[in-house]
Design an enzyme around this catalytic site. Structure first.
Site, mmCIF file in Angstrom:
data_model
loop_
_atom_site.group_PDB
_atom_site.id
_atom_site.type_symbol
_atom_site.label_atom_id
_atom_site.label_comp_id
_atom_site.label_asym_id
_atom_site.label_seq_id
_atom_site.Cartn_x
_atom_site.Cartn_y
_atom_site.Cartn_z
ATOM 1 C CG ASP A 3 -0.217 3.231 -10.303
ATOM 2 O OD1 ASP A 3 -1.110 2.704 -11.061
ATOM 3 O OD2 ASP A 3 -0.720 3.976 -9.261
HETATM 4 N N1 URA Z 1 -2.073 1.505 -5.629
HETATM 5 C C1 URA Z 1 -1.823 2.256 -6.459
HETATM 6 O O1 URA Z 1 -2.253 3.576 -6.116
HETATM 7 N N2 URA Z 1 -0.835 2.378 -7.103
HETATM 8 C C2 URA Z 1 -0.350 1.181 -7.621
HETATM 9 O O2 URA Z 1 0.660 0.842 -8.369
HETATM 10 C C3 URA Z 1 -0.948 -0.170 -6.764
HETATM 11 C C4 URA Z 1 -1.658 0.061 -5.750
#
Ligand code: URA
Length: 237
Positions: free
Chosen positions: A105
């Site tokens: 993310d």
């Molecule tokens: N899980 C998440 O919620 N976000 C990420 O970036 C990676 C794994």
């Protein structure tokens, strides 16, 4: 340019480095008409005629980079609004056809692989390979042993999706944890922790299979994986 034969065969996507060594041992590889003594022998892949079971090997440079992703950049090759992880690549890697393996993310930091090897990327993200990914998460509230048990059994997300069993190692009095998952659902770790009522306030990926983030690589920095690291990664698949 001289490269080890096992490296040439794995760059070409013909075999992993350990498979390449077996192919050579079995006498199935020829270089300019001769059977090499060892997969460690070095050749110029742009000049030598390399055949595996009589079929020519088409060598190409393969790149696998490890990035320590900072927050604030998106994991994609281009984006109309945000800076992407590609914008962080220094000059030597800018003009290659690299792409991120899986995604983190925008606000997640840590270990991200980039490669131009579609086969490797596919195998790393395919659910059946179950490469473990370890995250450090800080949360609102306090995680408990019950949460650990729930992770062990398999969390059911708020939309009813069941996750595979995962590990939750409590840290900092339960206000943080190491979460190890073997799948890559959208926002997976945040949704798993939200499902036990502990929303994530900070998330960092610390490990992917045998690869770990270490202090030597600063936030936003990138380095090529070594041959040994690529071997270990392929062995984990
Ligand atoms: N899980 C998440 O919620 N976000 C990420 O970036 C990676 C794994």
């Amino acid at each position: 340019m001289l490269l080890r034969l096992d490296r040439i065969l794995s760059d070409a996507g013909t075999a992993s480095r350990s498979e390449a060594r077996l192919l050579v041992q079995r006498g199935l590889v020829t270089v300019d008409g001769a059977v090499p003594a060892s997969a460690r022998e070095k050749f110029d892949p742009t000049a030598a005629e390399i055949l595996v079971r009589g079929v020519p090997v088409r060598w190409q440079v393969r790149h696998v980079l490890l990035m320590n992703k900072p927050a604030g950049v998106v994991t994609s090759t281009e984006d109309p609004r945000d800076r992407t992880v590609m914008d962080l690549l220094p000059e030597p890697w800018r003009d290659l056809d690299l792409f991120p393996v899986g995604r983190l993310d925008k606000d997640t930091e840590g270990l991200l692989l980039l490669t131009d090897d579609g086969r490797l990327a596919h195998r790393l993200t395919a659910p059946r390979h179950e490469v473990p990914k370890r995250y450090y998460a800080r949360v609102e509230g306090v995680l408990t042993g019950e949460d650990r048990e729930a992770f062990h059994r398999g969390i059911v997300l708020r939309d009813g999706t069941r996750c595979r069993p995962a590990e939750l190692e409590l840290l900092e009095g339960g206000t943080a944890a190491l979460v190890t998952v073997t799948e890559g659902k959208y926002h997976q770790v945040k949704r798993m922790l939200a499902a036990v009522g502990k929303p994530v306030t900070y998330l960092e990926r610390r490990a992917l299979g045998p690869l770990e983030l270490d202090d030597a690589l600063g936030r936003g920095e990138v380095r090529e994986l070594s041959g040994e690291e690529i071997d270990a990664l392929e062995a984990a698949l």
